[in-house]
Design an enzyme around this catalytic site. Structure first.
Site, mmCIF file in Angstrom:
data_model
loop_
_atom_site.group_PDB
_atom_site.id
_atom_site.type_symbol
_atom_site.label_atom_id
_atom_site.label_comp_id
_atom_site.label_asym_id
_atom_site.label_seq_id
_atom_site.Cartn_x
_atom_site.Cartn_y
_atom_site.Cartn_z
ATOM 1 N N ALA A 280 0.823 -1.204 0.000
ATOM 2 C CA ALA A 280 0.000 0.000 0.000
ATOM 3 C C ALA A 280 0.861 1.259 0.000
ATOM 4 C CB ALA A 280 -0.927 0.004 1.216
ATOM 5 N N GLY B 45 0.301 -5.433 0.412
ATOM 6 C CA GLY B 45 -0.746 -5.554 -0.596
ATOM 7 C C GLY B 45 -0.254 -6.104 -1.911
ATOM 8 N N GLU C 280 -0.318 -9.701 -1.503
ATOM 9 C CA GLU C 280 -1.717 -10.133 -1.498
ATOM 10 C C GLU C 280 -2.270 -10.227 -2.926
ATOM 11 O OE1 GLU C 280 -3.931 -8.853 2.469
ATOM 12 O OE2 GLU C 280 -2.886 -7.147 1.571
ATOM 13 N N GLU D 228 2.732 -5.688 7.646
ATOM 14 C CA GLU D 228 1.808 -4.669 8.136
ATOM 15 C C GLU D 228 1.883 -4.431 9.641
ATOM 16 O OE1 GLU D 228 -0.043 -6.051 4.227
ATOM 17 O OE2 GLU D 228 1.124 -6.910 5.878
#
Length: 257
Positions: free
Chosen positions: A66, A110, A113, A133
């Protein structure tokens, strides 16, 4: 002229490549880049001439995750309201064609992911994978806790998520996360060869097989529960301190803010 956030190409018949293109930001997943990516992904999914889709990044970074500067501006309410993580997950899951992640360098947060949402992951022997994270006071929110646990089991997932430390390409291969490793700088060309093999097969059979495997995977996941915890984390003081410390390039002072 603004930078093209997603580079699109068709290097072989039936094969579409979508490449993250924010090199100065380590291909961080900004809200704008996710929006452009989902638009191009949807077009590829609907294009009858496209039979397989490859998602890739740059030589150094698939994606660092992110965009932390955007994360810093969000609280629990605004994070839930912007919906970009939910849209990303929905957009990826709507694709019935084979999705291949071709990874060079780092796939973190992310970015990792996104790779976990793909059907096959090919990577370089020097790549790394991680969900860091917790080091900024958050948790994965795009299915990372769920898909990683399904893929590698509870204890390996706990190691990666609680400690927040990346694993090597060899570890990822041993854990079953990666289908095959290739030499540095050759992953995309090899992924295109694999995709071309898929193009030669029955599109209907591939779609049905993918649907069956995904059904088994989905039965072992609770993505909405994960996302609710993710949004809750945005309202904590530890998220504020963790993100602030990251941007200020210092160690966070947990519980002291």
């Amino acid at each position: 002229m603004s930078q093209e956030l997603i580079l699109e190409s068709t290097p072989a018949d039936g094969v579409r490549v979508l490449a993250f293109n924010r090199p100065s930001n380590r291909n961080a997943l900004s809200e704008e880049m996710i929006s452009v990516f989902l638009e191009k992904l949807s077009l590829a999914a609907e294009d009858k001439a496209v039979r397989a889709i490859i998602i890739t990044g740059s030589k150094m970074f698939f994606s660092a995750g992110a965009d932390i500067k955007e994360i810093a501006a969000l609280n629990a309410e605004t994070a839930r309201g912007c919906r970009y993580l939910g849209n990303l997950c929905a957009g990826m899951s709507a694709v019935r064609k084979p999705l291949i992640a071709a990874i060079e360098g780092m796939a973190l947060g992310g970015g990792f992911e996104v790779a976990l949402m793909c059907d096959l992951i090919f990577a370089s022997s020097t790549s790394h994978f991680g969900l860091p994270e917790v080091t900024i006071g958050l948790i994965p929110g795009a299915g990372g806790t769920q898909r990683l646990t399904n893929a590698v089991g509870k204890f390996k997932a706990m190691q990666m998520i609680l400690l927040g430390t990346p694993i090597t390409a060899d570890e990822a291969l041993s854990a079953g996360l990666v289908a095959q490793l290739f030499g540095e700088g050759t992953v995309l060309e090899n992924a295109i060869k694999k995709a071309s093999r898929l193009v030669e097969l029955s599109a209907t059979a591939l779609s049905l097989a993918k649907e069956a495997v995904l059904r088994a995977d989905e039965l072992g996941r609770d993505d909405e529960f994960e996302r609710s915890l993710y949004y809750f984390a945005f309202g904590t003081k530890d998220k504020d301190e963790g993100v602030r410390a990251f941007l200020e390039k210092r160690s966070p002072a947990w519980g002291k803010n």
